[in-house]
Design a protein around this motif. Structure first.
Motif, PDB file in Angstrom:
ATOM      1  N   MET A   1      31.031  49.872  54.019  1.00  8.83           N
ATOM      2  CA  MET A   1      30.120  49.317  53.264  1.00  8.83           C
ATOM      3  C   MET A   1      31.030  48.064  52.462  1.00  8.83           C
ATOM      4  N   SER A   2      30.449  46.899  52.843  1.00 14.42           N
ATOM      5  CA  SER A   2      30.916  45.561  52.399  1.00 14.42           C
ATOM      6  C   SER A   2      30.927  45.321  50.796  1.00 14.42           C
ATOM      7  N   ARG A   3      31.577  44.896  49.968  1.00 14.32           N
ATOM      8  CA  ARG A   3      31.799  44.619  48.841  1.00 14.32           C
ATOM      9  C   ARG A   3      31.785  43.179  48.417  1.00 14.32           C
ATOM     10  N   VAL A   4      30.722  42.517  47.999  1.00 16.06           N
ATOM     11  CA  VAL A   4      30.543  40.922  48.253  1.00 16.06           C
ATOM     12  C   VAL A   4      30.280  40.132  46.650  1.00 16.06           C
ATOM     13  N   ASP A   5      30.820  38.934  46.522  1.00 17.08           N
ATOM     14  CA  ASP A   5      30.666  38.157  45.342  1.00 17.08           C
ATOM     15  C   ASP A   5      30.370  36.851  46.114  1.00 17.08           C
ATOM     16  N   LEU A   6      29.149  36.326  45.901  1.00 17.66           N
ATOM     17  CA  LEU A   6      28.850  34.965  46.389  1.00 17.66           C
ATOM     18  C   LEU A   6      28.833  33.721  45.543  1.00 17.66           C
ATOM     19  N   HIS A   7      29.178  34.189  44.449  1.00 18.03           N
ATOM     20  CA  HIS A   7      29.055  33.225  43.519  1.00 18.03           C
ATOM     21  C   HIS A   7      30.473  33.193  42.355  1.00 18.03           C
ATOM     22  N   VAL A   8      31.395  32.541  43.086  1.00 15.80           N
ATOM     23  CA  VAL A   8      32.820  32.692  42.398  1.00 15.80           C
ATOM     24  C   VAL A   8      33.406  31.277  41.951  1.00 15.80           C
ATOM     25  N   HIS A   9      33.939  31.209  40.612  1.00 17.84           N
ATOM     26  CA  HIS A   9      34.451  29.821  40.121  1.00 17.84           C
ATOM     27  C   HIS A   9      35.937  30.123  40.084  1.00 17.84           C
ATOM     28  N   SER A  10      36.754  29.001  40.518  1.00 19.53           N
ATOM     29  CA  SER A  10      38.207  28.993  40.145  1.00 19.53           C
ATOM     30  C   SER A  10      38.452  27.924  39.026  1.00 19.53           C
ATOM     31  N   THR A  11      39.599  27.492  38.813  1.00 14.57           N
ATOM     32  CA  THR A  11      40.239  26.531  37.892  1.00 14.57           C
ATOM     33  C   THR A  11      39.749  25.021  38.593  1.00 14.57           C
ATOM     34  N   ALA A  12      39.450  25.099  39.772  1.00 15.29           N
ATOM     35  CA  ALA A  12      38.922  23.868  40.461  1.00 15.29           C
ATOM     36  C   ALA A  12      37.676  23.558  39.718  1.00 15.29           C
ATOM     37  N   SER A  13      37.077  24.241  38.967  1.00 13.54           N
ATOM     38  CA  SER A  13      36.180  23.736  37.909  1.00 13.54           C
ATOM     39  C   SER A  13      36.077  24.455  36.924  1.00 13.54           C
ATOM     40  N   ASP A  14      35.385  25.546  36.400  1.00 11.11           N
ATOM     41  CA  ASP A  14      35.588  26.111  35.108  1.00 11.11           C
ATOM     42  C   ASP A  14      35.881  27.682  35.190  1.00 11.11           C
ATOM     43  N   GLY A  15      36.487  28.077  36.075  1.00 17.72           N
ATOM     44  CA  GLY A  15      36.946  29.419  36.357  1.00 17.72           C
ATOM     45  C   GLY A  15      38.216  29.585  35.428  1.00 17.72           C
ATOM     46  N   ARG A  16      38.672  30.695  35.618  1.00 17.05           N
ATOM     47  CA  ARG A  16      39.867  31.125  34.697  1.00 17.05           C
ATOM     48  C   ARG A  16      41.059  31.259  35.502  1.00 17.05           C
ATOM     49  N   LEU A  17      40.879  31.323  36.955  1.00 20.32           N
ATOM     50  CA  LEU A  17      42.082  31.772  37.925  1.00 20.32           C
ATOM     51  C   LEU A  17      42.100  30.812  38.745  1.00 20.32           C
ATOM     52  N   ALA A  18      43.421  30.446  39.261  1.00 21.36           N
ATOM     53  CA  ALA A  18      43.618  29.336  40.249  1.00 21.36           C
ATOM     54  C   ALA A  18      42.830  29.827  41.665  1.00 21.36           C
ATOM     55  N   PRO A  19      42.551  29.057  42.674  1.00 22.96           N
ATOM     56  CA  PRO A  19      41.963  29.561  43.908  1.00 22.96           C
ATOM     57  C   PRO A  19      42.834  30.843  44.434  1.00 22.96           C
ATOM     58  N   ALA A  20      44.142  30.533  44.594  1.00 21.33           N
ATOM     59  CA  ALA A  20      44.912  31.713  44.987  1.00 21.33           C
ATOM     60  C   ALA A  20      44.825  32.958  44.435  1.00 21.33           C
ATOM     61  N   ASP A  21      44.802  32.864  43.235  1.00 19.61           N
ATOM     62  CA  ASP A  21      44.748  33.886  42.040  1.00 19.61           C
ATOM     63  C   ASP A  21      43.378  34.587  42.434  1.00 19.61           C
ATOM     64  N   VAL A  22      42.258  33.853  42.501  1.00 19.33           N
ATOM     65  CA  VAL A  22      40.872  34.565  42.678  1.00 19.33           C
ATOM     66  C   VAL A  22      41.095  35.355  43.997  1.00 19.33           C
ATOM     67  N   ILE A  23      41.576  34.704  45.024  1.00 17.45           N
ATOM     68  CA  ILE A  23      41.825  35.812  46.289  1.00 17.45           C
ATOM     69  C   ILE A  23      42.333  36.839  45.982  1.00 17.45           C
ATOM     70  N   GLN A  24      43.601  36.716  45.269  1.00 16.80           N
ATOM     71  CA  GLN A  24      44.280  38.031  44.797  1.00 16.80           C
ATOM     72  C   GLN A  24      43.551  39.290  44.142  1.00 16.80           C
ATOM     73  N   GLU A  25      42.734  38.561  43.292  1.00 19.60           N
ATOM     74  CA  GLU A  25      41.871  39.451  42.506  1.00 19.60           C
ATOM     75  C   GLU A  25      41.023  39.893  43.236  1.00 19.60           C
ATOM     76  N   ALA A  26      40.083  39.343  44.214  1.00 17.01           N
ATOM     77  CA  ALA A  26      38.915  39.948  45.029  1.00 17.01           C
ATOM     78  C   ALA A  26      39.899  40.723  45.805  1.00 17.01           C
ATOM     79  N   ALA A  27      40.837  40.545  46.559  1.00 17.68           N
ATOM     80  CA  ALA A  27      41.514  41.597  47.256  1.00 17.68           C
ATOM     81  C   ALA A  27      41.731  42.864  46.600  1.00 17.68           C
ATOM     82  N   GLU A  28      42.271  42.784  45.235  1.00 18.37           N
ATOM     83  CA  GLU A  28      42.736  43.992  44.476  1.00 18.37           C
ATOM     84  C   GLU A  28      41.360  44.893  44.397  1.00 18.37           C
ATOM     85  N   ARG A  29      40.333  44.350  44.013  1.00 20.80           N
ATOM     86  CA  ARG A  29      38.973  44.742  43.741  1.00 20.80           C
ATOM     87  C   ARG A  29      38.332  45.279  44.874  1.00 20.80           C
ATOM     88  N   GLY A  30      38.851  45.183  45.972  1.00 21.19           N
ATOM     89  CA  GLY A  30      38.159  45.390  47.170  1.00 21.19           C
ATOM     90  C   GLY A  30      36.941  45.079  47.974  1.00 21.19           C
TER      91      GLY A  30
END
Length: 193
Positions: A1-30
């Motif tokens: 089964m896929s785990r999906v998040d289709l609405h993610v922000h990074s520090t490129a706008s108003d997110g709290r993680l840099a884009p590369a860190d968003v990827i790391q976090e997403a991978a760690e969360r499966g």
């Protein structure tokens, strides 16, 4: 089964993680699919896609969340699978970025011309080169102790009816949909409820 998040922000706008860190976090969360949909910018997509190469199970969908206006307020339109290198898209986003800077500068001035509630230089530091927005102003106000929560900055000062509110360049939802389609993307209404 896929785990999906289709609405993610990074520090490129108003997110709290840099884009590369968003990827790391997403991978760690499966997660197996994410869409990086920063507000009015595509600046984080290339970095996110490069970082995702280290996680073959994670697919990054290039996206955007475009802020638009209607008479009753704001409507956000998501764009999925966009060609984030599209020249017309980039030209429009560059125009928005310039408009956001002028808007934020105007808000800082309105917050206190003789005894500023916050300094423009601090707002820029908080934004860190990303697209400047009201959350960055709120954070600077919070640091100075003028508010106790970021939400308070919006409700008391920088919301549409607030004393420090400044209009930004506007785009209609239909114009945003057209821009997304021209960039080979799929437009979707964000926050439908």
């Amino acid at each position: 089964m896929s785990r999906v998040d289709l609405h993610v922000h990074s520090t490129a706008s108003d997110g709290r993680l840099a884009p590369a860190d968003v990827i790391q976090e997403a991978a760690e969360r499966g997660l197996t699919f994410i869409a990086l949909t920063d507000h009015d910018t595509v600046d984080g997509i290339a970095s996110a896609q490069a970082a995702a190469q280290a996680f073959p199970r994670l697919k990054v969908i290039p996206g955007i969340e475009i802020s638009t206006d209607i008479a009753q307020g704001e409507v956000h339109v998501l764009g999925y699978f966009i060609d984030f290198t599209d020249p017309e898209l980039k030209a429009n986003l560059d125009r928005f970025k310039t408009s956001r800077v002028r808007r934020a500068q105007g808000m800082v001035v309105k917050l206190g011309p003789s005894s500023p509630m916050t300094r423009w230089s601090r707002v820029q530091e908080i934004a860190g080169g990303s697209s400047i927005g009201r959350p960055h102003i709120a954070q600077a106000m919070l640091e100075k102790g003028y508010i106790t929560t970021n939400k308070e900055a919006f409700t008391k000062y920088i919301s549409r009816d607030g004393p420090a509110y400044v209009e930004r360049e506007k785009m209609t939802p239909a114009e945003a949909v057209g821009l997304i389609i021209k960039a080979k993307g799929l437009p979707v209404l964000a926050h439908p409820l």
